[in-house]
Write a protein that holds these residues in place. Structure first.
Motif, PDB file in Angstrom:
ATOM      1  N   ASP A 114      -9.009 -47.564  10.564  1.00  0.00           N
ATOM      2  CA  ASP A 114      -8.800 -46.649   9.453  1.00  0.00           C
ATOM      3  C   ASP A 114      -7.462 -46.989   8.814  1.00  0.00           C
ATOM      4  O   ASP A 114      -6.403 -46.746   9.391  1.00  0.00           O
ATOM      5  CB  ASP A 114      -8.813 -45.201   9.951  1.00  0.00           C
ATOM      6  N   LEU A 115      -7.480 -47.577   7.619  1.00  0.00           N
ATOM      7  CA  LEU A 115      -6.261 -47.966   6.917  1.00  0.00           C
ATOM      8  C   LEU A 115      -5.969 -47.034   5.739  1.00  0.00           C
ATOM      9  O   LEU A 115      -5.257 -47.412   4.801  1.00  0.00           O
ATOM     10  CB  LEU A 115      -6.368 -49.413   6.427  1.00  0.00           C
ATOM     11  N   THR A 116      -6.496 -45.814   5.820  1.00  0.00           N
ATOM     12  CA  THR A 116      -6.234 -44.841   4.769  1.00  0.00           C
ATOM     13  C   THR A 116      -4.732 -44.644   4.590  1.00  0.00           C
ATOM     14  O   THR A 116      -4.001 -44.459   5.560  1.00  0.00           O
ATOM     15  CB  THR A 116      -6.880 -43.492   5.115  1.00  0.00           C
ATOM     16  N   GLY A 117      -4.271 -44.680   3.356  1.00  0.00           N
ATOM     17  CA  GLY A 117      -2.868 -44.443   3.064  1.00  0.00           C
ATOM     18  C   GLY A 117      -1.968 -45.644   3.246  1.00  0.00           C
ATOM     19  O   GLY A 117      -0.772 -45.591   2.933  1.00  0.00           O
ATOM     20  N   ARG A 118      -2.503 -46.756   3.751  1.00  0.00           N
ATOM     21  CA  ARG A 118      -1.707 -47.973   3.913  1.00  0.00           C
ATOM     22  C   ARG A 118      -1.668 -48.741   2.597  1.00  0.00           C
ATOM     23  O   ARG A 118      -2.614 -48.711   1.813  1.00  0.00           O
ATOM     24  CB  ARG A 118      -2.271 -48.859   5.021  1.00  0.00           C
ATOM     25  N   ARG A 119      -0.582 -49.441   2.386  1.00  0.00           N
ATOM     26  CA  ARG A 119      -0.390 -50.114   1.099  1.00  0.00           C
ATOM     27  C   ARG A 119      -0.605 -51.625   1.170  1.00  0.00           C
ATOM     28  O   ARG A 119      -1.207 -52.208   0.285  1.00  0.00           O
ATOM     29  CB  ARG A 119       1.023 -49.833   0.581  1.00  0.00           C
ATOM     30  N   VAL A 120      -0.087 -52.247   2.237  1.00  0.00           N
ATOM     31  CA  VAL A 120      -0.096 -53.711   2.297  1.00  0.00           C
ATOM     32  C   VAL A 120      -0.441 -54.172   3.709  1.00  0.00           C
ATOM     33  O   VAL A 120       0.126 -53.673   4.692  1.00  0.00           O
ATOM     34  CB  VAL A 120       1.268 -54.296   1.881  1.00  0.00           C
ATOM     35  N   LEU A 121      -1.351 -55.125   3.809  1.00  0.00           N
ATOM     36  CA  LEU A 121      -1.641 -55.825   5.059  1.00  0.00           C
ATOM     37  C   LEU A 121      -0.993 -57.199   4.962  1.00  0.00           C
ATOM     38  O   LEU A 121      -1.050 -57.846   3.917  1.00  0.00           O
ATOM     39  CB  LEU A 121      -3.152 -55.971   5.236  1.00  0.00           C
ATOM     40  N   SER A 122      -0.358 -57.650   6.042  1.00  0.00           N
ATOM     41  CA  SER A 122       0.295 -58.962   5.998  1.00  0.00           C
ATOM     42  C   SER A 122       0.085 -59.695   7.307  1.00  0.00           C
ATOM     43  O   SER A 122      -0.202 -59.093   8.346  1.00  0.00           O
ATOM     44  CB  SER A 122       1.798 -58.822   5.716  1.00  0.00           C
ATOM     45  N   GLY A 167     -11.998 -51.007  -1.215  1.00  0.00           N
ATOM     46  CA  GLY A 167     -12.874 -49.854  -1.121  1.00  0.00           C
ATOM     47  C   GLY A 167     -13.117 -49.450   0.316  1.00  0.00           C
ATOM     48  O   GLY A 167     -13.153 -50.295   1.212  1.00  0.00           O
ATOM     49  N   SER A 168     -13.267 -48.160   0.559  1.00  0.00           N
ATOM     50  CA  SER A 168     -13.520 -47.611   1.905  1.00  0.00           C
ATOM     51  C   SER A 168     -12.489 -48.073   2.921  1.00  0.00           C
ATOM     52  O   SER A 168     -12.842 -48.600   3.997  1.00  0.00           O
ATOM     53  CB  SER A 168     -14.927 -47.979   2.389  1.00  0.00           C
ATOM     54  N   PRO A 169     -11.179 -47.895   2.655  1.00  0.00           N
ATOM     55  CA  PRO A 169     -10.174 -48.337   3.625  1.00  0.00           C
ATOM     56  C   PRO A 169     -10.247 -47.597   4.949  1.00  0.00           C
ATOM     57  O   PRO A 169      -9.725 -48.078   5.954  1.00  0.00           O
ATOM     58  CB  PRO A 169      -8.848 -48.058   2.902  1.00  0.00           C
ATOM     59  N   GLN A 170     -10.902 -46.424   4.957  1.00  0.00           N
ATOM     60  CA  GLN A 170     -11.053 -45.677   6.202  1.00  0.00           C
ATOM     61  C   GLN A 170     -12.096 -46.293   7.122  1.00  0.00           C
ATOM     62  O   GLN A 170     -12.220 -45.873   8.276  1.00  0.00           O
ATOM     63  CB  GLN A 170     -11.421 -44.221   5.894  1.00  0.00           C
ATOM     64  N   ASP A 171     -12.833 -47.290   6.629  1.00  0.00           N
ATOM     65  CA  ASP A 171     -13.929 -47.864   7.405  1.00  0.00           C
ATOM     66  C   ASP A 171     -13.853 -49.389   7.394  1.00  0.00           C
ATOM     67  O   ASP A 171     -14.806 -50.075   7.048  1.00  0.00           O
ATOM     68  CB  ASP A 171     -15.268 -47.384   6.834  1.00  0.00           C
ATOM     69  N   VAL A 172     -12.685 -49.925   7.773  1.00  0.00           N
ATOM     70  CA  VAL A 172     -12.522 -51.376   7.877  1.00  0.00           C
ATOM     71  C   VAL A 172     -13.213 -51.852   9.146  1.00  0.00           C
ATOM     72  O   VAL A 172     -13.005 -51.298  10.227  1.00  0.00           O
ATOM     73  CB  VAL A 172     -11.022 -51.755   7.885  1.00  0.00           C
TER      74      VAL A 172
END
Length: 638
Positions: free
Chosen positions: A552-560, A607-612
């Motif tokens: 769940d990446l809800t509210g996250r801005r950047v993946l690195s 889209g759907s960052p809560q369901d990665v």
């Protein structure tokens, strides 16, 4: 980390797999235990709704469960049955329904108001057993009668085991109270009886479908004093019949035991004869879970006059975004924890529902949760103060573990009215340890426009033992009259964290179209001393290093992620896949070679960052002969 009641905070990331207490537990039972452990990592669908359906052979029926479905549109995710209660009867005819319920995708729990081994009649259930220590002595009459009862219970549990039904088994509940024959016993003796019962049913009777639930009464003290130990329990919980769910005590004490937490029985408070004193708004229960008890994995409402449909708020309870109903119980779908990254605020108090345990000291009136101003959301905390007095406090006095954080922030303001002279100031402070040592972030002048207070935690000792958190308002010399002060958006700032660092292994990452399986290596690292390495064939058009997991990446801005290729040339893409359709999002191809590169993916367009469902790096064709190595390290999200 452990956070006290009164503060809604994101739990620490859970390990990828958590094992039940029974090493021989069935695969289905392991799945349920692991799934419950991971629920608090989710943004939504994180607490299973339950309904007790009655005593087997006497009152057990799904009638009230169907009533709940008719009124709210949803079945609970969990149904409970009790094998005991009536005289010397132990009945498990409810098993047929429990098997059907499990087959339909629901969870089941079994409790047992077992007969008093020395007084096998109705009155014996409520009479303290003076020979409790003899339960473990199979040579005594008490011990023989007790084990005969366990044999009868085991017959029912065996039937469920043979049908591959995992059972949340809750024996000897409310042991810290004074209701039953097993209550208020010597805590050490109780723990010994529990361990003997556990060993008998698990090892002797061979029942490996049980998840053992330890559930004291929240209305009494010493809730963890009877605990048999982590090797003999899988879930810890509280039985609570209260007017105000937000006032429940004991959550932190139980969560600190390190097991999934549940409210094993809930309902309105009742008087003599079981009469309900005041109808309970069950919507308050889900509010309390969201704001004060966020680690809750499930709750079970009692039946009859205690049930949600006989009170009020059933719809709000069952239809809240946090609530899991039948049809949403998917024990194979675990959501991995994402530690809060640098700078991400973790809410501690937002005052959206009430004061959340905050009080006032040296205030004229309040505090209250109000709508007249807020920094975030629709409400804040307000109190009236006398500006002629030197100081006033809005604070929360309760144990709190802040060791996982690097700073605290809060937004504060004053009302326009009153003579503030040269200006009112505010300090954000904490007090720690038995000596209540004081630390603050320094005085900041505030006014009607508001200001953000910040307290650096890096210099503070005893962060695991914070006793008080609050804001000190100080009047200026010559100030006079009455005014109001406000606090909102109290948050903790988390330290750096990574999704994968590969320091001790592959962290669940695998390879696809690689020449060799990925390994943790000390050949190169962008952070720490190790990274993930795999060999790739330059003749192959592409290769992947990735991790399949629910995130769940809800509210996250950047993946690195940091990457490099040992030889040759090529490109790399950082990507994620979301939802069951595995929708692909990437940051575009970046040239890679022997010099390290940091790949970043802007998550705002995902889209759907809560369901990665997958994160990874795609390496595309490289030049050069023979196999070559590719590396990934320091996968983070902020």
């Amino acid at each position: 980390m452990t956070l006290t009641a009164g503060f809604a905070a994101a739990p620490a990331a859970r390990a990828h797999t958590t094992d039940p207490s029974d090493p021989q537990a069935s695969a289905a039972t392991r799945d349920v235990r692991d799934w419950l452990t991971h629920l608090s990592n989710r943004a939504h669908n994180r607490v299973v709704a339950g309904q007790f359906a009655g005593y087997s052979g006497k009152t057990f029926s799904l009638t009230q469960v169907e009533e709940l479905k008719a009124q709210t549109g949803a079945y609970p995710g969990l149904v409970g049955c009790d094998y005991g209660h009536d005289g010397n009867a132990i009945d498990h005819t409810c098993n047929a329904t429990l098997k059907d319920w499990s087959a339909a995708g629901g969870l089941v729990t079994v409790s047992a108001h077992l007969p008093n081994p020395d007084q096998p009649d109705w009155s014996g259930l409520f009479t303290k057993l003076p020979t409790f220590d003899r339960l473990t002595d199979r040579g005594s009459g008490t011990g023989q009668r007790w084990h005969a009862e366990l044999d009868r219970v085991a017959e029912g549990l065996r039937e469920l085991a043979d049908a591959n039904v995992p059972v949340l088994f809750r024996p000897l509940h409310e042991m810290n109270g004074d209701s039953f024959w097993w209550s208020a016993q010597n805590p050490q003796t109780f723990a010994e009886v529990w361990r003997d019962m556990y060993t008998y049913l698990t090892d002797v009777k061979g029942l490996h479908n049980l998840l053992w639930v330890y559930a004291p009464d929240c209305g009494y003290g010493n809730r963890s004093g009877f605990y048999p130990g982590g090797a003999y329990a899988d879930v810890v919980g509280l039985d609570c019949y209260v007017r105000e769910p937000a006032a429940v005590q004991g959550y932190d004490e139980l969560v600190a035991l390190g097991k999934p937490f549940a409210f094993a029985e809930i309902g309105p408070r009742s008087g003599s004869g079981g009469t309900i004193e005041t109808p309970l708004d069950y919507g308050k229960w889900i509010d309390a879970i969201r704001t004060r008890f966020p680690a809750t994995a499930y709750f079970m409402a009692w039946n009859d006059q205690w049930r949600p449909t006989a009170n009020i708020g059933a719809g709000r309870l069952m239809n809240d975004p946090w609530t899991i109903v039948r049809g949403e119980v998917a024990t194979a779908a675990r959501t991995e924890g994402v530690p809060a990254p640098v700078g991400t605020p973790v809410p501690l108090a937002d005052f959206e529902s009430d004061t959340q345990g905050w009080g006032g000291y040296r205030v004229l009136a309040g505090p209250w949760s109000v709508t007249e101003w807020s920094a975030q959301g629709g409400r804040s905390l307000k109190a009236d103060i006398d500006l002629a007095a030197p100081e006033a406090y809005l604070n929360r006095v309760a144990p709190l573990d802040l060791s996982a954080y690097r700073a605290l922030t809060a937004t504060v303001r004053t009302a326009e009215w009153g003579n503030h002279a040269t200006g009112t100031t505010a300090k954000f402070y904490v007090r720690t340890g038995a000596g209540m040592a004081w630390y603050d972030g320094g005085a900041i002048r505030i006014g009607p426009n508001g200001a953000v207070l910040r307290l650096d935690l890096s210099r503070i000792a005893d962060l695991r033992d914070v006793r008080e958190i609050g804001v000190l308002f100080t009047s200026a010399p010559g100030a006079s009259g009455r005014t109001a002060v406000y606090v909102d958006d109290v948050a903790a700032i988390a330290p750096p964290a990574a999704l994968a660092g590969f320091e001790s292994g592959t962290d669940g990452w695998t390879g696809y179209l690689t020449a060799t399986a990925p390994v943790s290596t000390a050949d190169w690292a962008s952070e720490g001393v190790r990274s993930l390495r795999a060999e790739v064939d330059p003749a192959a058009p592409e290769a992947y290093l990735n991790r399949r997991a629910n995130l769940d990446l809800t509210g996250r801005r950047v993946l690195s992620a940091a990457v490099r290729a040992a030889a040759g040339s090529g490109t790399a893409k950082l990507y994620v896949k979301t939802t069951a359709s595995n929708t692909w999002y990437d940051a575009g191809a970046v040239p890679v070679g022997p010099d390290p590169r940091t790949l970043t993916l802007n998550l705002s367009g995902v889209g759907s960052p809560q369901d990665v469902r997958e994160i990874g790096v795609q390496f595309e064709r490289r030049g050069g002969p023979g196999q070559g190595s590719v590396f990934v390290d320091d996968v983070t999200v902020r």
